[in-house]
Design a protein around this motif. Structure first.
Motif: not given
Lengths: 350, 350, 350, 350
Positions: A107, A142, A319, C2, C5, C193-195, C198, D10-11, D13-14, D30-32, D85, D107, D109-110, D147
């Motif tokens: 990995f 992971p 947890q 998540h 993409r 979609d900025d990517f 661009l 990357p999903t 991009v700004r 993105h629900d993070l 956690a 990476f 911690g995925r 991401f």
């Protein structure tokens, strides 16, 4: 746009007697020519020689061969730091420690990894996680699904019976793990992945077709444990493979004077938890009996006191991980079951 | 660089009584708000009403609802050409014809597809192929795995018994299909995908845990057939799901005066082929007996003459497709089996 | 969880003089040995001979070779229905019609597709869509990214200049398309979609490094158009490649007595729209001038009346597709620009 | 079966002025919701406050915020071991060290990773690798594409000019890196990935459209460096981004009394190598001049002696890595160029 769900599965899968001697041919076929070998420390030398012989006979280069002493992040890190330039694959040979380490080295190095388990004591040989210590503490890290899984069922058949029983114990735990997952859904809205649950569940039944310790049965167990690993990949968590029965086993590792093999503890805990869950007990009992699982404790019974303590601690171990043990104080029930359930009574002492 | 193997699996899977009424909730949860509905022509209106009710109760828009009259490329094409602008998902409700068509429309339109089978007569509801006629000829066309599979086991339980037996017949065929695949490997070096084979094989055993026609058994059958579809996706071919027993069924469709349901023909052919292969017969016999499969032919037995003819034609149906039927002239053996095997004798007439 | 993409990109990319003669070597290297060929009807026979020669010299089998007469779903369907058993790849040779058809046949057959464009008149040779008629109506159908793109820049260099200008026109349209996309974001919350934006934008600038019609410039144009196609794959829509300038061109196809090449119409419309958008005009003007684009209309100027009519119709062509043309009635402005802008005046007549 | 090639991009991009204050809104979208923050140690506190303010204003939880002191595997490991956690995303804010570390923690911690660079000194903020020390030795470790990439061009514009020049130097290096890659193809048959090469190449030209240090130019540089990272992902190696000019820079890090910023060294080495390669010099010279790159050395010129030594060592740094430096002894040529080339003479002293 709705992106479809994709999962990684092993590309190379061989489960049959004599497969050990074919690893070289398979690796060459997939153009993996420079190999780094990681081997369990206590492995019969003959097995290692058969593997290296197979690699060399196919003209592959064994760039380095290293013995894995412990399943730790730190050991994996040092193997990774020492990876020879140009390595094309990691091959892990042996038991859980070597394989979890080898998988993690692969990995870190983003290299294809081929798992060659010599026993089937748990479902780690084909899962997307590595069970390693990090700073001295056991963690489920992971990692990545193997590129290849090669199980020589004649070799695993020759391994000590306790390892086979341990694999059986890890397999039946899917029955209680999935039920715990469903309980968690109801209470904490943790989403359940039906596809993963169904896949995980299927594996127990496939094994039940022939739960006998012969090469065919070894093949079924290998396949069942492998599909469990895939089920974890499907949902990106260990939920379909690990519930309260695993919590109890983790607790035992902490409180027990002499912890047993992971799968042995898990198997007993699975039976116990199924009684608490009031589901699955017949199926689990049948698997454990037909495989002779309970014999594993004949010479050395389990400690009632340690197990009660473990059940007390178990719900605090992880947890946000709802299980049957979170629904009520299960200690009194467990004390009762250990004293009255015929299967349990037979393997416990005070 | 070695790229790992990825497969598509359904994101949404629900297999349980009452699931039909939850389709709307699931679709909304995945943000599929503008729905095109394709429905079997002979479906009880109540089922369609329950589905549309569920969609509407969740505020989803049913952009169009169409009855599928035939499973043809041409029908799928015309549905595709008429897709309303802004459609976000295709939902197929009913039997194999409607679902194969709906799946293909979704494939052409690159839209998420949710399969809602009302019977379990074959493994097509969750496979990456669509069985459609093209220019009047039945073909197995590349399509795409569904985004969702919702099986209301109370609904499938209420379907005619013949459909259930048909699903059972399609399920057991994996045993002979995989053996044929292995034979092909030996002779023509067609590569076999062990992972797909193992997965396909597992499903029969899972079903064997409870091969009874009740909602639980319907759930097991649904799951088993679904995993078969996934096995096809794994290896990118129908090999793990279709061998010589399917060739015989295809031949019957051509020569028979009154072809039976796909899975009924396949089930009998599977038993027959297992006798030729000299493997798997016990398992297959047990599944067919415990499910009452043979009753499907009580009122209307099969024609010995047609079957012998079908076996004669079968090996010529698919090019480059080695099976047990390619290894020798099996017609004399088949004639003998139809006359002497107790199971077969009971369902055949001259 | 998540999920990251992922996008499909071509595996095989060769853009250089003489690449046509290397197609066979590349195909063999990727183990594509049984080839189905689809060729534009008006192609110089020498080009087809060079391709077939290259395939044969590498021991590949040309299973069938067919001329594409029209870019229609129906033609693709009939090619698909007639695909020889065992085909391993589709190779398309020629202009847009043949390539869009070949790409769609490959999509239907789920086969690797290698595009070998002989001119660079638009960005369709490497996009995930096929522009085909379906039931007589031109549609942009979901298809699949090519497996391979081989552009022989000596060949494209020998194609008529009008095709080169058409490609240039299609390329500059990214500048106005992306601006329209941003406008849509503000008004209708269509996500951008900025990517993709661009990436699409980058291609115009790369081409600007050497906007000359020589093999190097052909290579830059090929690369720029190819990356545009990838940008569409990135965001799963044609938005980064197609805005109001494409709507105007579509409208012209309907109202014009003699529609011009897609990219020629698009190029002029791009310049016009940039004036409406009040952005990008300098860049677009510079590209069009340095490539000699305006010469394409010297002998046959455009009709002012038809264009005004097309601008009037354009906003009604696509539902839910906000552009600069949706923000106000642009017809009066356009009439003014056609009469006063020096570039436009020079190529229009009444 | 031919599996298509897929890459991660990357999903989110700004790239725009003020983007720093939008990180929270994007993450929430993105629900993070539970964020771990890793920040450069020398960062102006205002920037950190703007980021945390943006996260908090959107109701997100900052589970921990840590300063990155060094870009080492060991630091990443300790951050990883201490991950709270339930963490759902890693956000890295600052320069290369913090970002490379944060990317590696994600990476391990995925977890999804969002890069928020405050300067554009190299192409590491959006690449699939992390440049970290491991056991004290600098290594380029496999990591994972971010991401999200959020570049506030007003912030990067306010960073010291030397960082901008460093980014410019890293950008132009693609011209020589790709040529080296092509040389390697000829000599050692290392396969070249045309798609990656073309993409990498495109980025320099896009930047050339406006190589000015204003927010627009910052945006172009950010985009160009980002697409370079994607090019590395495409081919799974750093080849399209790093050739002999990077070897010289690595050598300088070892031999120089006072190494300069990575991109400053690389930029000068790129110009020098282009002279050896006899290609690309005009383009590179033009970029370096128009950006004022050479001013970076006005106050502190480079050491001729150190550079000659670095060129001597460079070819020995990486095994199996053919470049122009492997084709001959380039030291005499380099000595000549440092003495005679006007650009080089101006920035070197003895």
């Amino acid at each position: 746009m709705h992106s479809p769900r994709q999962i990684l599965i092993p590309t190379l899968v061989r489960i049959q007697p004599g497969a050990l001697d074919q690893v070289g041919a398979h690796a060459r076929q997939h153009d993996l020519r420079r190999i780094v070998l990681l081997v369990s420390q206590d492995l019969p030398e003959l097995l290692t020689r058969r593997l290296t012989g197979s690699l060399e006979a196919n003209g592959l280069e064994i760039q380095s061969s290293q013995t894995v002493l412990q399943a730790s992040f730190e050991q994996a890190q040092s193997c990774f730091a020492a990876l020879p330039a140009g390595a094309q694959a990691i091959v892990g040979l042996g038991g859980g420690k070597a394989l979890d380490t080898a998988k993690y080295v692969a990995f870190l190095g983003r290299l294809p990894y081929v798992a060659v388990p010599t026993s089937l004591s748990n479902d780690g040989f084909c899962s997307p996680q590595s069970s390693l210590t990090l700073g001295g503490k056991r963690r489920s890290l992971p990692s990545r699904m193997p590129f290849g899984v090669v199980v020589d069922t004649a070799v695993t058949h020759a391994a000590p019976a306790a390892l086979w029983w341990s694999g059986v114990g890890d397999l039946v735990s899917k029955v209680t793990a999935i039920h715990d997952w469903k309980l968690a859904l109801e209470v904490t809205r943790t989403p359940i992945d039906d596809f993963a649950a169904l896949l995980s569940d299927a594996t127990v039944f496939q094994f039940m077709g022939h739960p006998i310790r012969d090469p065919a049965g070894e093949g079924l167990l290998a396949n069942a444990l492998m599909l469990n690993g895939v089920a974890m990949e499907v949902c990106g968590s260990s939920r379909p493979a690990s519930g309260s029965e695993h919590l109890i086993s983790h607790a035992l590792d902490a409180v027990s004077l002499k912890p047993r093999l992971h799968g042995l503890q898990v198997g007993v805990a699975t039976y116990l938890v199924s009684r608490l869950q009031e589901q699955g007990t017949d199926l689990i009992r049948s698997v454990l009996e037909r495989t002779g699982f309970w014999e594993a404790f004949r010479d050395e019974p389990l400690s009632r006191r340690e197990w009660v303590e473990a059940v007390r601690i178990a719900p605090t171990i992880k947890q946000d991980f709802h299980t049957i043990l979170s629904t009520r104080d299960c200690v009194p029930e467990v004390e009762g079951l250990l004293a009255t359930d015929p299967q349990l009574r037979a393997v416990f002492i005070d």
